[in-house]
Design a protein around this motif. Structure first.
Motif, PDB file in Angstrom:
ATOM      1  N   ASP A  62      11.178   5.476 105.725  1.00 23.18           N
ATOM      2  CA  ASP A  62      10.168   5.970 106.658  1.00 23.18           C
ATOM      3  C   ASP A  62       9.954   7.458 106.409  1.00 23.18           C
ATOM      4  O   ASP A  62      10.882   8.256 106.509  1.00 23.18           O
ATOM      5  CB  ASP A  62      10.644   5.720 108.089  1.00 23.18           C
ATOM      6  CG  ASP A  62       9.607   6.092 109.123  1.00 23.18           C
ATOM      7  OD1 ASP A  62       8.481   6.472 108.755  1.00 23.18           O
ATOM      8  OD2 ASP A  62       9.930   5.996 110.323  1.00 23.18           O
ATOM      9  N   LEU A  63       8.729   7.828 106.074  1.00 16.85           N
ATOM     10  CA  LEU A  63       8.413   9.224 105.804  1.00 16.85           C
ATOM     11  C   LEU A  63       7.812   9.931 107.018  1.00 16.85           C
ATOM     12  O   LEU A  63       7.471  11.105 106.942  1.00 16.85           O
ATOM     13  CB  LEU A  63       7.458   9.320 104.611  1.00 16.85           C
ATOM     14  CG  LEU A  63       7.991   8.713 103.317  1.00 16.85           C
ATOM     15  CD1 LEU A  63       6.931   8.753 102.230  1.00 16.85           C
ATOM     16  CD2 LEU A  63       9.250   9.397 102.862  1.00 16.85           C
ATOM     17  N   TRP A  90       0.568   8.091 108.721  1.00 15.26           N
ATOM     18  CA  TRP A  90       2.001   7.850 108.724  1.00 15.26           C
ATOM     19  C   TRP A  90       2.367   7.137 107.431  1.00 15.26           C
ATOM     20  O   TRP A  90       1.596   6.318 106.931  1.00 15.26           O
ATOM     21  CB  TRP A  90       2.391   7.007 109.933  1.00 15.26           C
ATOM     22  CG  TRP A  90       2.055   7.684 111.235  1.00 15.26           C
ATOM     23  CD1 TRP A  90       0.817   7.848 111.779  1.00 15.26           C
ATOM     24  CD2 TRP A  90       2.967   8.320 112.117  1.00 15.26           C
ATOM     25  NE1 TRP A  90       0.911   8.534 112.960  1.00 15.26           N
ATOM     26  CE2 TRP A  90       2.214   8.842 113.194  1.00 15.26           C
ATOM     27  CE3 TRP A  90       4.342   8.493 112.114  1.00 15.26           C
ATOM     28  CZ2 TRP A  90       2.795   9.522 114.251  1.00 15.26           C
ATOM     29  CZ3 TRP A  90       4.923   9.163 113.173  1.00 15.26           C
ATOM     30  CH2 TRP A  90       4.167   9.674 114.222  1.00 15.26           C
ATOM     31  N   GLY A  91       3.560   7.419 106.881  1.00 15.68           N
ATOM     32  CA  GLY A  91       3.896   6.867 105.583  1.00 15.68           C
ATOM     33  C   GLY A  91       5.255   6.201 105.487  1.00 15.68           C
ATOM     34  O   GLY A  91       6.182   6.490 106.245  1.00 15.68           O
ATOM     35  N   TRP A  92       5.361   5.325 104.495  1.00 12.97           N
ATOM     36  CA  TRP A  92       6.569   4.552 104.186  1.00 12.97           C
ATOM     37  C   TRP A  92       6.544   4.298 102.696  1.00 12.97           C
ATOM     38  O   TRP A  92       5.485   4.022 102.130  1.00 12.97           O
ATOM     39  CB  TRP A  92       6.501   3.237 104.950  1.00 12.97           C
ATOM     40  CG  TRP A  92       7.632   2.278 104.784  1.00 12.97           C
ATOM     41  CD1 TRP A  92       7.826   1.406 103.756  1.00 12.97           C
ATOM     42  CD2 TRP A  92       8.699   2.029 105.688  1.00 12.97           C
ATOM     43  NE1 TRP A  92       8.937   0.646 103.961  1.00 12.97           N
ATOM     44  CE2 TRP A  92       9.505   1.019 105.152  1.00 12.97           C
ATOM     45  CE3 TRP A  92       9.066   2.586 106.916  1.00 12.97           C
ATOM     46  CZ2 TRP A  92      10.634   0.534 105.786  1.00 12.97           C
ATOM     47  CZ3 TRP A  92      10.185   2.096 107.537  1.00 12.97           C
ATOM     48  CH2 TRP A  92      10.970   1.091 106.992  1.00 12.97           C
ATOM     49  N   GLN A  93       7.683   4.394 102.035  1.00 18.68           N
ATOM     50  CA  GLN A  93       7.730   4.103 100.612  1.00 18.68           C
ATOM     51  C   GLN A  93       8.795   3.061 100.329  1.00 18.68           C
ATOM     52  O   GLN A  93       9.935   3.186 100.769  1.00 18.68           O
ATOM     53  CB  GLN A  93       8.011   5.366  99.795  1.00 18.68           C
ATOM     54  CG  GLN A  93       8.001   5.084  98.300  1.00 18.68           C
ATOM     55  CD  GLN A  93       7.897   6.337  97.472  1.00 18.68           C
ATOM     56  OE1 GLN A  93       7.213   7.258  97.851  1.00 18.68           O
ATOM     57  NE2 GLN A  93       8.558   6.351  96.349  1.00 18.68           N
ATOM     58  N   THR A  94       8.415   2.032  99.569  1.00 17.31           N
ATOM     59  CA  THR A  94       9.358   0.970  99.225  1.00 17.31           C
ATOM     60  C   THR A  94      10.285   1.463  98.119  1.00 17.31           C
ATOM     61  O   THR A  94      10.053   2.504  97.507  1.00 17.31           O
ATOM     62  CB  THR A  94       8.624  -0.292  98.741  1.00 17.31           C
ATOM     63  OG1 THR A  94       8.006  -0.011  97.490  1.00 17.31           O
ATOM     64  CG2 THR A  94       7.585  -0.758  99.745  1.00 17.31           C
ATOM     65  N   ILE A  96       3.078   2.748 101.548  1.00 18.00           N
ATOM     66  CA  ILE A  96       2.318   2.121 102.626  1.00 18.00           C
ATOM     67  C   ILE A  96       1.901   3.238 103.571  1.00 18.00           C
ATOM     68  O   ILE A  96       2.745   3.989 104.056  1.00 18.00           O
ATOM     69  CB  ILE A  96       3.165   1.071 103.377  1.00 18.00           C
ATOM     70  CG1 ILE A  96       3.681   0.005 102.402  1.00 18.00           C
ATOM     71  CG2 ILE A  96       2.352   0.450 104.505  1.00 18.00           C
ATOM     72  CD1 ILE A  96       4.691  -0.951 103.011  1.00 18.00           C
ATOM     73  N   ALA A  97       0.610   3.344 103.797  1.00 20.55           N
ATOM     74  CA  ALA A  97       0.087   4.362 104.713  1.00 20.55           C
ATOM     75  C   ALA A  97      -0.631   3.673 105.860  1.00 20.55           C
ATOM     76  O   ALA A  97      -1.384   2.723 105.653  1.00 20.55           O
ATOM     77  CB  ALA A  97      -0.867   5.291 103.978  1.00 20.55           C
ATOM     78  N   VAL A  98      -0.366   4.155 107.060  1.00 20.40           N
ATOM     79  CA  VAL A  98      -1.026   3.635 108.253  1.00 20.40           C
ATOM     80  C   VAL A  98      -1.718   4.813 108.928  1.00 20.40           C
ATOM     81  O   VAL A  98      -1.089   5.827 109.219  1.00 20.40           O
ATOM     82  CB  VAL A  98      -0.015   2.978 109.215  1.00 20.40           C
ATOM     83  CG1 VAL A  98      -0.687   2.587 110.521  1.00 20.40           C
ATOM     84  CG2 VAL A  98       0.641   1.773 108.569  1.00 20.40           C
TER      85      VAL A  98
END
Length: 173
Positions: free
Chosen positions: A62-63, A76-80, A86-88
């Motif tokens: 979770d970034l 908001w960001g997340w990186q696998t 993944i950006a929301v």
């Protein structure tokens, strides 16, 4: 009735920085030029993704909030583990298009969204007929693959479902 924030856009971006999938939600999906606007916002967030992922103290995927675009939109960001991002984009005004009267959102509010999106992406990768190597810029240039976008109807429907049902405080999607 309290107005609540909603998801305006969900984007999956490959480790090569090309968009794999972009979903836009109400009320933005009806707006002319929304796809281009949100594509620009997702592209603008790539530099921040890069800065956050190079942080050696980071222990989570979770970034957090990458940037507040204005008083209405935030990214908001997340990186696998494989580098897929993944950006929301959250619309603080919600589906009604009016300023929210409730409290803001925290990173924990979006974790269920990111986990559900990552699960949907993993299920897509488990499909023996889906070849992620066809979604690279090199494959598209050599006309071996598609232009990079994910065309799986099941995946697209799941992303749409996730974006439609989310609201702050939801613990599982």
């Amino acid at each position: 009735m309290s107005l609540t924030p909603s998801i305006a856009c969900i984007g999956l971006i490959s480790k090569y920085d090309n968009p794999l999938h972009i979903s836009i939600f109400e009320p933005h999906s009806a707006t002319k030029g929304a796809f281009l606007e949100f594509s620009f916002l997702l592209n603008a967030s790539l530099d921040i993704f890069e800065l956050r992922t190079n942080d050696r103290n980071r222990v989570d995927q979770d970034l957090g909030m990458l940037q507040a675009v204005d008083e209405r939109l935030s990214i908001w960001g997340w990186q696998t583990g494989t580098g897929t991002r993944i950006a929301v984009i959250v619309d603080m005004w919600g589906k009604q298009g009016r300023p929210s009267t409730g409290p803001g959102i925290k990173s924990e509010d979006l974790k269920p969204v990111f986990k559900a999106l990552q699960t949907a992406y993993i299920r897509l990768l488990q499909n023996p007929f889906y070849t992620p190597d066809d979604h690279t810029p090199i494959a598209a240039t050599n006309r071996r693959g598609s232009a990079g976008e994910i065309l799986s109807e099941k995946f697209i429907a799941e992303v749409k479902r996730i974006g439609d049902v989310w609201k702050p405080g939801l613990e599982k999607i």
